[in-house]
Design a protein around this motif. Structure first.
Motif, PDB file in Angstrom:
ATOM      1  N   GLU A 127       6.169  14.758   1.826  1.00 23.87           N
ATOM      2  CA  GLU A 127       5.432  15.157   0.625  1.00 23.87           C
ATOM      3  C   GLU A 127       5.932  14.449  -0.627  1.00 23.87           C
ATOM      4  OE1 GLU A 127       4.089  19.215  -1.764  1.00 23.87           O
ATOM      5  OE2 GLU A 127       5.349  19.378   0.027  1.00 23.87           O
ATOM      6  N   ALA A 128       7.239  14.295  -0.772  1.00 23.75           N
ATOM      7  CA  ALA A 128       7.791  13.649  -1.969  1.00 23.75           C
ATOM      8  C   ALA A 128       7.305  12.206  -2.088  1.00 23.75           C
ATOM      9  CB  ALA A 128       9.318  13.687  -1.943  1.00 23.75           C
ATOM     10  N   GLU A 129       7.313  11.480  -0.974  1.00 28.04           N
ATOM     11  CA  GLU A 129       6.851  10.089  -1.000  1.00 28.04           C
ATOM     12  C   GLU A 129       5.349  10.026  -1.239  1.00 28.04           C
ATOM     13  OE1 GLU A 129       9.147  11.184   1.234  1.00 28.04           O
ATOM     14  OE2 GLU A 129      10.827   9.976   0.506  1.00 28.04           O
ATOM     15  N   ALA A 130       4.590  10.921  -0.609  1.00 25.46           N
ATOM     16  CA  ALA A 130       3.136  10.941  -0.811  1.00 25.46           C
ATOM     17  C   ALA A 130       2.804  11.248  -2.273  1.00 25.46           C
ATOM     18  CB  ALA A 130       2.482  11.962   0.115  1.00 25.46           C
ATOM     19  N   ASP A 131       3.520  12.191  -2.872  1.00 28.51           N
ATOM     20  CA  ASP A 131       3.297  12.519  -4.286  1.00 28.51           C
ATOM     21  C   ASP A 131       3.603  11.321  -5.177  1.00 28.51           C
ATOM     22  OD1 ASP A 131       2.524  15.093  -3.628  1.00 28.51           O
ATOM     23  OD2 ASP A 131       4.454  16.004  -4.186  1.00 28.51           O
ATOM     24  N   THR A 132       4.693  10.619  -4.890  1.00 27.55           N
ATOM     25  CA  THR A 132       5.062   9.449  -5.686  1.00 27.55           C
ATOM     26  C   THR A 132       4.004   8.356  -5.555  1.00 27.55           C
ATOM     27  OG1 THR A 132       7.410   9.953  -5.480  1.00 27.55           O
ATOM     28  CG2 THR A 132       6.826   7.689  -6.067  1.00 27.55           C
ATOM     29  N   ILE A 133       3.532   8.114  -4.347  1.00 23.20           N
ATOM     30  CA  ILE A 133       2.469   7.115  -4.133  1.00 23.20           C
ATOM     31  C   ILE A 133       1.236   7.488  -4.938  1.00 23.20           C
ATOM     32  CG2 ILE A 133       0.851   6.184  -2.431  1.00 23.20           C
ATOM     33  CD1 ILE A 133       3.193   6.423  -0.366  1.00 23.20           C
ATOM     34  N   GLN A 134       0.847   8.768  -4.910  1.00 24.18           N
ATOM     35  CA  GLN A 134      -0.326   9.216  -5.672  1.00 24.18           C
ATOM     36  C   GLN A 134      -0.118   9.038  -7.177  1.00 24.18           C
ATOM     37  OE1 GLN A 134      -0.881  13.205  -4.173  1.00 24.18           O
ATOM     38  NE2 GLN A 134      -2.256  12.479  -2.556  1.00 24.18           N
ATOM     39  N   GLN A 135       1.089   9.292  -7.667  1.00 25.11           N
ATOM     40  CA  GLN A 135       1.376   9.101  -9.091  1.00 25.11           C
ATOM     41  C   GLN A 135       1.247   7.624  -9.475  1.00 25.11           C
ATOM     42  OE1 GLN A 135       5.277  10.745  -9.687  1.00 25.11           O
ATOM     43  NE2 GLN A 135       4.577  12.851  -9.402  1.00 25.11           N
ATOM     44  N   ILE A 136       1.742   6.753  -8.621  1.00 25.54           N
ATOM     45  CA  ILE A 136       1.638   5.308  -8.880  1.00 25.54           C
ATOM     46  C   ILE A 136       0.172   4.889  -8.921  1.00 25.54           C
ATOM     47  CG2 ILE A 136       2.084   3.017  -7.902  1.00 25.54           C
ATOM     48  CD1 ILE A 136       4.747   4.244  -6.794  1.00 25.54           C
ATOM     49  N   ILE A 137      -0.612   5.358  -7.966  1.00 23.13           N
ATOM     50  CA  ILE A 137      -2.043   5.009  -7.921  1.00 23.13           C
ATOM     51  C   ILE A 137      -2.748   5.499  -9.182  1.00 23.13           C
ATOM     52  CG2 ILE A 137      -4.226   5.460  -6.736  1.00 23.13           C
ATOM     53  CD1 ILE A 137      -2.563   5.476  -4.100  1.00 23.13           C
ATOM     54  N   ARG A 138      -2.461   6.739  -9.595  1.00 27.66           N
ATOM     55  CA  ARG A 138      -3.084   7.266 -10.821  1.00 27.66           C
ATOM     56  C   ARG A 138      -2.712   6.423 -12.038  1.00 27.66           C
ATOM     57  NH1 ARG A 138      -2.423  12.304  -8.333  1.00 27.66           N
ATOM     58  NH2 ARG A 138      -0.357  12.638  -9.192  1.00 27.66           N
ATOM     59  N   ALA A 139      -1.441   6.027 -12.128  1.00 30.61           N
ATOM     60  CA  ALA A 139      -0.991   5.218 -13.266  1.00 30.61           C
ATOM     61  C   ALA A 139      -1.683   3.856 -13.272  1.00 30.61           C
ATOM     62  CB  ALA A 139       0.523   5.043 -13.226  1.00 30.61           C
ATOM     63  N   VAL A 140      -1.788   3.229 -12.110  1.00 26.50           N
ATOM     64  CA  VAL A 140      -2.460   1.926 -12.037  1.00 26.50           C
ATOM     65  C   VAL A 140      -3.945   2.092 -12.348  1.00 26.50           C
ATOM     66  CG1 VAL A 140      -3.047  -0.019 -10.538  1.00 26.50           C
ATOM     67  CG2 VAL A 140      -0.755   0.951 -10.466  1.00 26.50           C
ATOM     68  N   ASP A 141      -4.565   3.163 -11.852  1.00 33.42           N
ATOM     69  CA  ASP A 141      -5.974   3.440 -12.175  1.00 33.42           C
ATOM     70  C   ASP A 141      -6.184   3.524 -13.683  1.00 33.42           C
ATOM     71  OD1 ASP A 141      -7.055   3.497  -9.613  1.00 33.42           O
ATOM     72  OD2 ASP A 141      -6.984   5.690  -9.440  1.00 33.42           O
ATOM     73  N   GLU A 142      -5.311   4.269 -14.351  1.00 33.22           N
ATOM     74  CA  GLU A 142      -5.433   4.433 -15.808  1.00 33.22           C
ATOM     75  C   GLU A 142      -5.296   3.091 -16.533  1.00 33.22           C
ATOM     76  OE1 GLU A 142      -2.583   7.346 -17.071  1.00 33.22           O
ATOM     77  OE2 GLU A 142      -3.487   8.896 -15.820  1.00 33.22           O
ATOM     78  N   LYS A 143      -4.316   2.301 -16.128  1.00 35.33           N
ATOM     79  CA  LYS A 143      -4.086   1.023 -16.795  1.00 35.33           C
ATOM     80  C   LYS A 143      -5.216   0.030 -16.529  1.00 35.33           C
ATOM     81  CE  LYS A 143      -0.161   2.126 -18.569  1.00 35.33           C
ATOM     82  NZ  LYS A 143      -0.006   2.309 -20.004  1.00 35.33           N
ATOM     83  N   THR A 144      -5.729  -0.013 -15.299  1.00 37.30           N
ATOM     84  CA  THR A 144      -6.814  -0.952 -15.007  1.00 37.30           C
ATOM     85  C   THR A 144      -8.118  -0.521 -15.649  1.00 37.30           C
ATOM     86  OG1 THR A 144      -7.235   0.102 -12.862  1.00 37.30           O
ATOM     87  CG2 THR A 144      -5.806  -1.828 -12.869  1.00 37.30           C
ATOM     88  N   GLU A 145      -8.295   0.801 -15.840  1.00 33.34           N
ATOM     89  CA  GLU A 145      -9.491   1.304 -16.504  1.00 33.34           C
ATOM     90  C   GLU A 145      -9.551   0.795 -17.942  1.00 33.34           C
ATOM     91  OE1 GLU A 145     -10.629   5.664 -17.141  1.00 33.34           O
ATOM     92  OE2 GLU A 145     -10.585   5.413 -14.962  1.00 33.34           O
ATOM     93  N   LYS A 146      -8.397   0.721 -18.600  1.00 29.88           N
ATOM     94  CA  LYS A 146      -8.321   0.254 -19.975  1.00 29.88           C
ATOM     95  C   LYS A 146      -8.641  -1.242 -20.061  1.00 29.88           C
ATOM     96  CE  LYS A 146      -4.973   3.696 -21.397  1.00 29.88           C
ATOM     97  NZ  LYS A 146      -3.620   3.963 -21.845  1.00 29.88           N
ATOM     98  N   MET A 147      -8.454  -1.975 -18.953  1.00 31.30           N
ATOM     99  CA  MET A 147      -8.725  -3.410 -18.952  1.00 31.30           C
ATOM    100  C   MET A 147     -10.179  -3.733 -18.646  1.00 31.30           C
ATOM    101  SD  MET A 147      -5.287  -4.921 -17.066  1.00 31.30           S
ATOM    102  CE  MET A 147      -6.248  -5.408 -15.707  1.00 31.30           C
TER     103      MET A 147
END
Length: 70
Positions: A46-66
């Motif tokens: 669960e800890a690794e899955a949560d971290t992966i999801q956080q990374i994906i959300r962060a990249v989604d947010e940054k690419t959305e701004k681009m």
């Protein structure tokens, strides 16, 4: 722990994770995981899955701004 696909033994190790998403490709090379010694199936705790999801959300947010409106 047994593999849900082949009933082989799961061992601690690392595994890659990759996802092709919207406008990017994300590759993480060595994520701690349970790996089936028989078929190679990978389970993330669960800890690794949560971290992966956080990374994906962060990249989604940054690419959305681009993104450019056409």
């Amino acid at each position: 722990m047994k593999c849900m696909y082949c009933q082989g033994e799961m061992e601690r190790g690392t595994a890659p994770f990759h996802i092709d998403r919207k406008s990017y490709h994300l590759m993480l090379d060595t994520i701690p995981a349970w790996v089936c010694a028989q078929c190679g199936e990978v389970y993330f705790d669960e800890a690794e899955a949560d971290t992966i999801q956080q990374i994906i959300r962060a990249v989604d947010e940054k690419t959305e701004k681009m993104s450019v409106s056409v």
